[in-house]
Design an enzyme around this catalytic site. Structure first.
Site, short mmCIF file in Angstrom:
data_model
loop_
_atom_site.label_atom_id
_atom_site.label_comp_id
_atom_site.label_asym_id
_atom_site.label_seq_id
_atom_site.Cartn_x
_atom_site.Cartn_y
_atom_site.Cartn_z
N HIS A 142 9.37 36.35 -90.96
CA HIS A 142 8.47 36.75 -92.05
C HIS A 142 9.20 37.71 -93.00
O HIS A 142 9.73 37.28 -94.02
CB HIS A 142 7.22 37.37 -91.43
N HIS B 184 10.42 26.76 -98.61
CA HIS B 184 9.22 27.58 -98.44
C HIS B 184 8.09 26.72 -97.90
O HIS B 184 8.00 25.55 -98.27
CB HIS B 184 8.80 28.20 -99.79
N ASP C 217 13.51 35.36 -101.40
CA ASP C 217 14.47 36.15 -100.63
C ASP C 217 15.93 35.86 -100.98
O ASP C 217 16.82 36.58 -100.54
CB ASP C 217 14.28 35.90 -99.13
N1 ACO Z 1 18.14 24.80 -95.09
C1 ACO Z 1 18.39 23.52 -94.68
N2 ACO Z 1 17.45 22.65 -94.34
C2 ACO Z 1 16.17 23.07 -94.43
C3 ACO Z 1 15.83 24.38 -94.86
C4 ACO Z 1 16.88 25.25 -95.20
N3 ACO Z 1 16.65 26.49 -95.62
N4 ACO Z 1 14.49 24.52 -94.86
C5 ACO Z 1 14.00 23.35 -94.43
N5 ACO Z 1 15.01 22.47 -94.19
C6 ACO Z 1 14.88 21.08 -93.77
C7 ACO Z 1 14.47 20.93 -92.32
O1 ACO Z 1 15.57 20.86 -91.45
C8 ACO Z 1 13.67 19.67 -92.36
O2 ACO Z 1 14.58 18.59 -92.40
P1 ACO Z 1 14.25 17.18 -91.66
O3 ACO Z 1 13.06 16.64 -92.41
O4 ACO Z 1 15.48 16.39 -91.80
O5 ACO Z 1 13.92 17.53 -90.25
C9 ACO Z 1 12.96 19.72 -93.70
O6 ACO Z 1 13.82 20.51 -94.54
C10 ACO Z 1 11.56 20.34 -93.66
O7 ACO Z 1 11.66 21.60 -93.00
P2 ACO Z 1 10.46 22.38 -92.33
O8 ACO Z 1 11.01 23.39 -91.37
O9 ACO Z 1 9.46 21.40 -91.79
O10 ACO Z 1 9.80 23.08 -93.57
P3 ACO Z 1 8.76 24.26 -93.49
O11 ACO Z 1 7.93 24.15 -94.69
O12 ACO Z 1 8.08 24.31 -92.17
O13 ACO Z 1 9.73 25.54 -93.53
C11 ACO Z 1 10.76 27.53 -94.14
C12 ACO Z 1 9.71 26.48 -94.49
C13 ACO Z 1 10.49 28.14 -92.75
C14 ACO Z 1 10.71 28.67 -95.16
C15 ACO Z 1 12.17 26.86 -94.14
O14 ACO Z 1 12.41 26.27 -95.40
C16 ACO Z 1 13.28 27.82 -93.77
O15 ACO Z 1 13.54 28.00 -92.57
N6 ACO Z 1 13.97 28.44 -94.77
C17 ACO Z 1 15.00 29.39 -94.50
C18 ACO Z 1 14.41 30.73 -94.14
C19 ACO Z 1 13.84 31.47 -95.33
O16 ACO Z 1 14.47 31.58 -96.39
N7 ACO Z 1 12.64 32.04 -95.16
C20 ACO Z 1 11.97 32.81 -96.20
C21 ACO Z 1 10.71 32.17 -96.65
S1 ACO Z 1 10.03 33.11 -98.00
C22 ACO Z 1 9.15 34.36 -97.30
O17 ACO Z 1 8.79 34.33 -96.14
C23 ACO Z 1 8.80 35.57 -98.10
#
Ligand code: ACO
Length: 430
Positions: free
Chosen positions: A267, A308, A364
């Site tokens: 988070h 996101h 971020d």
């Molecule tokens: N880098 C590479 N691949 C990614 C990323 C990423 N940052 N984020 C998602 N993906 C990919 C996943 O591997 C998945 O691929 P697949 O379909 O081949 O399996 C697909 O994109 C969908 O990913 P999910 O995890 O289902 O997406 P979700 O909406 O649940 O996740 C999240 C969102 C947690 C923010 C994710 O994008 C992530 O982990 N990002 C990096 C961490 C980050 O920057 N967090 C800050 C969020 S902003 C905040 O909290 C204020």
């Protein structure tokens, strides 16, 4: 004309039910009427992590993830970031309207004149270990404030609530700065009521000796970053604040729960992870190799600061922050990590893997770089998130208390454990 209802047939019984649709939702309790017999409890929904459950009606923050829209009380984040300041935005979030001149002056006066904490709070903070994480200190000290203001437990008294709201918004930067100074062994710097909210925070953080001139670019950057982080509707920490607050405990205890939720790396810790990732990549030349690693890791290695849960087009906050970063780096000089970040963004935005998955820079991606350039250590990043989010948490808490639909939060479960069995004395167990 379509009717605002949903017709459901229970194939177990052949019975049909009509469930009203209101604001794009059905009431989960309506499902309870769907039963196989008199002794059946009735149907429930199963929604771990509440990914498709509206837990409340709210009038504070609107997000449209597909269109990249974020509004507080109807005002677009872009306009607030350009024209407002954090305290005015906090007033808007809490009261629903922008203040008049008189309301604004009174609000700023009240917040400014509640920044000092009881000396015993300072003593309490001195008791933490020399290397205590500032977020752990902030969380515990906010909880401890409930013992300094025992009247805060009268949460049904609107006037009393207002007093606690000033106090919390005013004192949180003081506690945050004290936590930082403790961790570096500097004497605590007291608030200066002649300065703005953000300028005062900067001087409490960084003043050594008598003279400290607040840099106007840093002050404005902090105002903007605080505006962007002030609220984000029903995220993990806000839900924690609402859940704990629904037991009618005082706001200091509820807010400590919000801080606890924000402390988690999933988070409030993402911008710190971005910096660690950039440091690990080390140079612009290593960027293509890192991108390859992300794409072939099967989701294990992620490009931190990208993607996101809600924004699937772009994060409107990221655009504003990127502009802010240019202004801050014009003062501090470019961080070598910025070059890596820009190259990562450039390559990722052209790459089929990221385009297909709708992965764009989030809030971020650049905020950590700005904070680092301004002199904040990585440990302070979640604390810098908690300071402005305090106004959002408090607005959501108050909205929850005034909502006639709400009561103490108490989810249901699907029990999959053993059925009834009899206790065996120790000597008879195999
Ligand atoms: N880098 C590479 N691949 C990614 C990323 C990423 N940052 N984020 C998602 N993906 C990919 C996943 O591997 C998945 O691929 P697949 O379909 O081949 O399996 C697909 O994109 C969908 O990913 P999910 O995890 O289902 O997406 P979700 O909406 O649940 O996740 C999240 C969102 C947690 C923010 C994710 O994008 C992530 O982990 N990002 C990096 C961490 C980050 O920057 N967090 C800050 C969020 S902003 C905040 O909290 C204020």
């Amino acid at each position: 004309m379509s009717k605002d209802s949903l017709t459901v047939t229970d194939n177990r019984t052949g019975k049909t039910y009509e469930l009203p649709i209101e604001n794009g939702t059905i009431r989960a309790l309506e499902l309870r009427k769907i039963k196989t017999g008199d002794d059946d409890f009735g149907l429930m929904t199963y929604d771990p992590a509440f990914t498709n459950t509206a837990s409340c009606k709210s009038r504070i923050t609107f997000i449209d993830g597909d269109k990249g829209i974020l509004n507080y009380r109807g005002y677009p984040i872009e306009q607030l970031a350009e024209r407002s300041n954090y305290l005015e935005t906090a007033y808007l979030i809490l009261h629903g309207e922008l203040p008049s001149r008189a309301e604004y002056d009174k609000w700023v006066f009240n917040v400014t004149h509640h920044t000092i904490v009881h000396e015993n709070v300072k003593e309490l903070m001195v008791g933490f270990r020399y290397d205590a994480h500032p977020m752990g200190m902030l969380m515990s000290t906010v909880a401890a404030l409930s013992t300094f203001y025992p009247e805060a437990r009268h949460v049904r008294d609107a006037e009393n609530r207002r007093d606690q709201i000033f106090r919390l918004i005013a004192k949180i930067p003081t506690l945050a700065a004290f936590a930082y100074r403790h961790s570096v062994g500097l004497p605590y710097a007291y608030p200066d009521n002649d300065l703005s909210y953000c300028a005062n925070f900067l001087q409490m953080m960084f003043r050594v000796g008598e003279k400290y001139r607040v840099n106007a670019v840093f002050e404005r950057a902090l105002e903007v970053l605080f505006i962007l982080h002030a609220d984000h509707e029903q995220n993990c920490s806000t839900s924690a604040m609402r859940n704990v607050g629904s037991s009618e405990v005082d706001p200091y205890s509820s807010l400590a729960a919000g801080i606890a939720a924000l402390y988690g790396p999933l988070h409030g810790g993402a911008n710190e992870q971005v910096l660690r990732m950039l440091q690990e990549i080390g140079s612009k030349d290593n960027v293509p190799g890192f991108i390859r690693e992300v794409k072939t890791s099967g989701g294990e290695v992620r490009l931190m600061g990208f993607g996101h849960r809600v924004y699937k087009n772009y994060d409107p906050r990221a655009k504003i922050i990127k502009q802010m970063a240019d202004q801050v780096f014009a003062v501090t000089g470019k961080s070598p990590l910025l070059e890596i970040a820009l190259e990562l963004e450039r390559i990722a935005l052209e790459d089929e893997y990221f385009i297909k998955r709708k992965l764009y820079p989030n809030v971020d991606f650049y905020s950590g770089l700005i904070y680092q350039a301004m002199g904040f250590p990585l440990d302070m990043f979640p604390v810098l998130f908690a300071i402005p989010r305090t106004s959002g948490w408090l607005a959501q808490w108050e909205e929850m208390l005034e909502d006639k639909d709400q009561k103490i939060a108490r989810p249901r479960q699907v029990y999959l454990g053993l059925g009834r069995r009899d206790y065996l004395p120790l000597e008879r167990r195999g």
